[in-house]
Scaffold this motif. Structure first.
Motif, mmCIF file in Angstrom:
data_model
loop_
_atom_site.group_PDB
_atom_site.id
_atom_site.type_symbol
_atom_site.label_atom_id
_atom_site.label_comp_id
_atom_site.label_asym_id
_atom_site.label_seq_id
_atom_site.Cartn_x
_atom_site.Cartn_y
_atom_site.Cartn_z
ATOM 1 N N GLU A 1 3.696 -8.568 39.645
ATOM 2 C CA GLU A 1 4.478 -9.610 40.286
ATOM 3 C C GLU A 1 4.750 -10.742 39.291
ATOM 4 N N ASN A 2 4.207 -11.940 39.512
ATOM 5 C CA ASN A 2 4.518 -13.096 38.658
ATOM 6 C C ASN A 2 3.517 -13.316 37.534
ATOM 7 N N LEU A 3 2.607 -12.373 37.343
ATOM 8 C CA LEU A 3 1.530 -12.541 36.356
ATOM 9 C C LEU A 3 1.720 -11.608 35.169
ATOM 10 N N HIS A 4 1.458 -12.139 33.973
ATOM 11 C CA HIS A 4 1.411 -11.309 32.766
ATOM 12 C C HIS A 4 0.154 -11.646 31.978
ATOM 13 N N LEU A 5 -0.580 -10.602 31.596
ATOM 14 C CA LEU A 5 -1.734 -10.733 30.709
ATOM 15 C C LEU A 5 -1.512 -9.818 29.516
ATOM 16 N N GLY A 6 -1.899 -10.278 28.331
ATOM 17 C CA GLY A 6 -1.714 -9.462 27.135
ATOM 18 C C GLY A 6 -2.822 -9.672 26.127
ATOM 19 N N LEU A 7 -3.118 -8.613 25.380
ATOM 20 C CA LEU A 7 -4.124 -8.670 24.315
ATOM 21 C C LEU A 7 -3.642 -7.802 23.169
ATOM 22 N N SER A 8 -3.764 -8.297 21.942
ATOM 23 C CA SER A 8 -3.304 -7.512 20.791
ATOM 24 C C SER A 8 -4.217 -7.727 19.587
ATOM 25 N N TYR A 9 -4.157 -6.733 18.678
ATOM 26 C CA TYR A 9 -4.892 -6.797 17.415
ATOM 27 C C TYR A 9 -3.930 -6.472 16.282
ATOM 28 N N LEU A 10 -4.008 -7.241 15.207
ATOM 29 C CA LEU A 10 -3.131 -7.071 14.056
ATOM 30 C C LEU A 10 -3.941 -7.128 12.770
ATOM 31 N N THR A 11 -3.737 -6.150 11.895
ATOM 32 C CA THR A 11 -4.315 -6.205 10.549
ATOM 33 C C THR A 11 -3.209 -5.947 9.545
ATOM 34 N N GLN A 12 -3.163 -6.758 8.504
ATOM 35 C CA GLN A 12 -2.058 -6.707 7.545
ATOM 36 C C GLN A 12 -2.581 -6.860 6.119
ATOM 37 N N ASN A 13 -2.132 -5.968 5.232
ATOM 38 C CA ASN A 13 -2.507 -6.082 3.821
ATOM 39 C C ASN A 13 -1.809 -7.274 3.185
ATOM 40 N N SER B 1 0.825 -1.203 0.000
ATOM 41 C CA SER B 1 0.000 0.000 0.000
ATOM 42 C C SER B 1 0.863 1.257 0.000
ATOM 43 N N ASP B 2 0.273 2.373 -0.485
ATOM 44 C CA ASP B 2 0.971 3.656 -0.438
ATOM 45 C C ASP B 2 0.941 4.249 0.961
ATOM 46 N N SER B 3 0.065 3.746 1.828
ATOM 47 C CA SER B 3 0.029 4.201 3.218
ATOM 48 C C SER B 3 0.551 3.061 4.092
ATOM 49 N N SER B 4 -0.107 2.755 5.194
ATOM 50 C CA SER B 4 0.398 1.708 6.077
ATOM 51 C C SER B 4 0.061 0.319 5.526
ATOM 52 N N ASP B 5 1.026 -0.601 5.673
ATOM 53 C CA ASP B 5 0.837 -1.971 5.209
ATOM 54 C C ASP B 5 0.450 -2.904 6.344
ATOM 55 N N LEU B 6 0.635 -2.435 7.570
ATOM 56 C CA LEU B 6 0.379 -3.272 8.735
ATOM 57 C C LEU B 6 0.102 -2.360 9.931
ATOM 58 N N ILE B 7 -0.881 -2.713 10.726
ATOM 59 C CA ILE B 7 -1.188 -2.001 11.967
ATOM 60 C C ILE B 7 -1.282 -3.031 13.081
ATOM 61 N N ASN B 8 -0.578 -2.780 14.172
ATOM 62 C CA ASN B 8 -0.528 -3.723 15.287
ATOM 63 C C ASN B 8 -0.569 -2.926 16.594
ATOM 64 N N ALA B 9 -1.531 -3.236 17.446
ATOM 65 C CA ALA B 9 -1.661 -2.539 18.718
ATOM 66 C C ALA B 9 -2.006 -3.538 19.804
ATOM 67 N N GLY B 10 -1.612 -3.218 21.041
ATOM 68 C CA GLY B 10 -1.915 -4.138 22.125
ATOM 69 C C GLY B 10 -1.661 -3.541 23.485
ATOM 70 N N LEU B 11 -2.139 -4.267 24.502
ATOM 71 C CA LEU B 11 -1.981 -3.886 25.896
ATOM 72 C C LEU B 11 -1.388 -5.053 26.662
ATOM 73 N N GLY B 12 -0.520 -4.746 27.626
ATOM 74 C CA GLY B 12 0.026 -5.755 28.508
ATOM 75 C C GLY B 12 -0.140 -5.335 29.951
ATOM 76 N N TYR B 13 -0.408 -6.292 30.821
ATOM 77 C CA TYR B 13 -0.559 -6.024 32.254
ATOM 78 C C TYR B 13 0.376 -6.948 33.013
ATOM 79 N N ASP B 14 1.243 -6.356 33.840
ATOM 80 C CA ASP B 14 2.221 -7.128 34.610
ATOM 81 C C ASP B 14 2.104 -6.781 36.086
#
Length: 402
Positions: free
Chosen positions: A257-269, A242-255
Motif C-alpha cells: 500500500e503506502n509503505l516502502h522498505l528497502g535494504l541494500s549492500y554495495l561493494t566497489q573496487n 578489475s579483470d572480473s567484476s568492479d562493483l557488486i550491488n544487491a538489495g531487497l525492497g518491500y512495498d
C-alpha cells in the motif's frame, strides 16, 4: 575475490534459464497467427449475433402485458455468447498490440542567486533535463524484450545534447528481468529514489557526493515475488579496474500500500594510478510512507566503510537524507529536506556537510511544474553555500502501440 566467480556463475545460470524456454517461439508464432484469425472471426460472428438479437428485441417491444423481452439468463446460448465476447475482444486487442514505442523529454531550466562563500553570482543552470525513447515487444506470453536510451540536455551549458544516462536492452520473463548496459543500480532504485524529490541536479543532497545514479557496463537481475522485489547487479568494465567484476550491488525492497522498505549492500573496487587501492562498502536502508492526508515522508541512511590496502587510511562515514512533501492546495505543494554527509575525513580536505532544502511548487498541469527553492549547505572545513532559485519543468511523452 570469490564473490566475483560466484556472481559470474549466477548470471550465466540466469541467462540459461531465461533462454531455455525460447524454443517454442517459431511454432508459437505460426500458431498465434492462425489463432488470431480465428479470434477475429469469432468476435465478428458474436457481434453480428448480438446485433440481430437486439434488433429482434426492439421489433417486439409492443408485447402484451403478460409477455416480456428475452433476457440473457433465459437464453443460455445468448448468455454464453455475451460472456465470451469481452474475453475474445481482450485477446484480440492484446495480440494486435504486442509492440510499444515511446518518445519522451523533460526540460528543467533554473535561474537564481548563488553564494559559495568566496563569491556571489546569478546564473542559469539545469536540473537534469533529458530526452530518450523506450521500446518493448512481447514475443510470447509472459516474455518481453525491452530497450531504452536516454541522454542529458545541458541547458546550463549551451543546451548541449549528450552524456548518456541510460542505454540498455532487457529480457523480462516469468523468471525475472535481466538487463545489460548503462542503467540505474539497485542502490538508487530501492533506496535513493524515495528521497530524490527535489528539483535540483544534486538531489538527494547527502547521497549525491558519492552515490550511484547510473552505472555503465552493468548486468542486472530483478525478480518480483509478491510484495518483495529482489535486485542484483554487477559492473564488468574490462577497459579499466578489475579483470572480473568492479562493483557488486544487491538489495531487497518491500512495498505494501503506502509503505516502502528497502535494504541494500554495495561493494566497489577503488583504483588509482593503475593499481587497486581497496574497496568501498556501503549498507543502506530506506523507510518511506504516504499518509492519508497526502503527507509524504522518507528517510535514507547509508553507512560506508572506506577499506584501503594501507590500514592507516581506513575510515568510515555516513549519509542521511530526509525528505518531506505535503500538498497545500490542489495545485500547490511544499517540500522540505534535511541532509547530513560525512566522508570520515578529519583533515582540511574533508567534504563533510549538512544542510536543508525548502521548495514551493505550483503544478498547474500533470506535466508542468514551477518552483522556488532555497538551498543551504554548511561545510565542516569550507565556506558555506546558499542558493535561491526559480525553475520550470515541462515533461512530454508520446506512446505508440502496434
Amino acid at each position: 575475490m570469490p564473490q566475483h566467480k560466484i556472481l559470474s556463475f549466477f548470471f550465466v545460470i540466469s541467462f540459461v534459464l531465461a533462454l531455455s524456454a525460447q524454443n517454442p517461439v517459431q511454432a508459437g508464432e505460426r500458431e498465434g497467427s492462425a489463432e488470431l484469425d480465428m479470434l477475429k472471426a469469432e468476435l465478428m460472428r458474436l457481434q453480428k449475433r448480438v446485433a440481430e438479437l437486439e434488433a429482434k428485441q426492439r421489433a417486439g417491444a409492443s408485447v402484451a402485458e403478460d409477455e416480456h423481452p428475452v433476457e440473457p439468463a433465459e437464453n443460455p446460448e445468448l448468455a454464453r455468447q455475451l460472456q465470451t465476447l469481452p474475453k475474445t475482444a481482450e485477446l484480440v486487442a492484446k495480440d494486435t498490440t504486442d509492440s510499444k514505442i515511446s518518445l519522451y523529454s523533460s526540460l528543467r531550466p533554473t535561474y537564481g542567486y548563488y553564494d559559495d562563500g568566496d563569491s556571489t553570482y546569478w546564473d542559469v543552470e539545469d536540473a537534469l533535463s533529458n530526452a530518450g525513447f523506450k521500446a518493448s515487444k512481447e514475443f510470447m506470453p509472459g516474455w518481453q524484450v525491452q530497450m531504452q536510451g536516454e541522454w542529458r540536455i545541458d541547458i546550463g551549458n549551451n543546451g548541449d545534447f549528450g552524456g548518456a544516462r541510460r542505454a540498455y536492452v532487457a529480457l523480462d520473463s516469468p523468471y525475472g528481468r535481466v538487463a545489460i548496459g548503462k542503467q540505474r543500480p539497485p542502490q538508487y532504485l530501492l533506496i535513493a529514489e524515495y528521497v530524490d524529490i527535489f528539483n535540483h541536479a544534486n538531489s538527494p543532497f547527502a547521497y549525491d557526493p558519492e552515490g550511484l545514479f547510473f552505472v555503465n557496463n552493468l548486468v542486472s537481475y530483478q525478480l518480483q515475488l509478491g510484495d518483495i522485489t529482489w535486485m542484483m547487479a554487477a559492473q564488468f568494465d574490462g577497459e579499466r579496474g578489475s579483470d572480473s567484476s568492479d562493483l557488486i550491488n544487491a538489495g531487497l525492497g518491500y512495498d505494501m500500500e503506502n509503505l516502502h522498505l528497502g535494504l541494500s549492500y554495495l561493494t566497489q573496487n577503488i583504483w588509482g594510478a593503475n593499481q587497486e587501492l581497496g574497496d568501498d562498502e556501503t549498507w543502506a536502508g530506506v523507510l518511506a510512507y504516504t499518509f492519508e492526508s497526502g503527507l509524504y515522508l522518507a528517510a535514507v541512511w547509508q553507512d560506508k566503510s572506506y577499506v584501503r590496502d594501507l590500514v592507516l587510511h581506513d575510515r568510515s562515514g555516513h549519509a542521511l537524507d530526509v525528505s518531506l512533501a505535503y500538498p497545500l492546495a490542489p495545485h500547490f505543494r511544499v517540500k522540505l529536506g534535511y541532509f547530513d554527509f560525512d566522508d570520515g575525513d578529519s583533515s582540511a580536505s574533508s567534504q563533510s556537510f549538512d544542510g536543508f532544502n525548502a521548495t514551493l511548487e505550483w503544478l498547474p498541469a500533470d506535466n508542468l511544474r514551477f518552483h522556488i527553492e532555497l538551498l543551504n549547505r554548511n561545510y565542516d572545513y569550507m565556506g558555506d553555500f546558499y542558493s535561491l532559485l526559480i525553475g520550470f519543468r515541462y515533461d512530454f511523452s508520446q506512446e505508440w502501440q502496434f
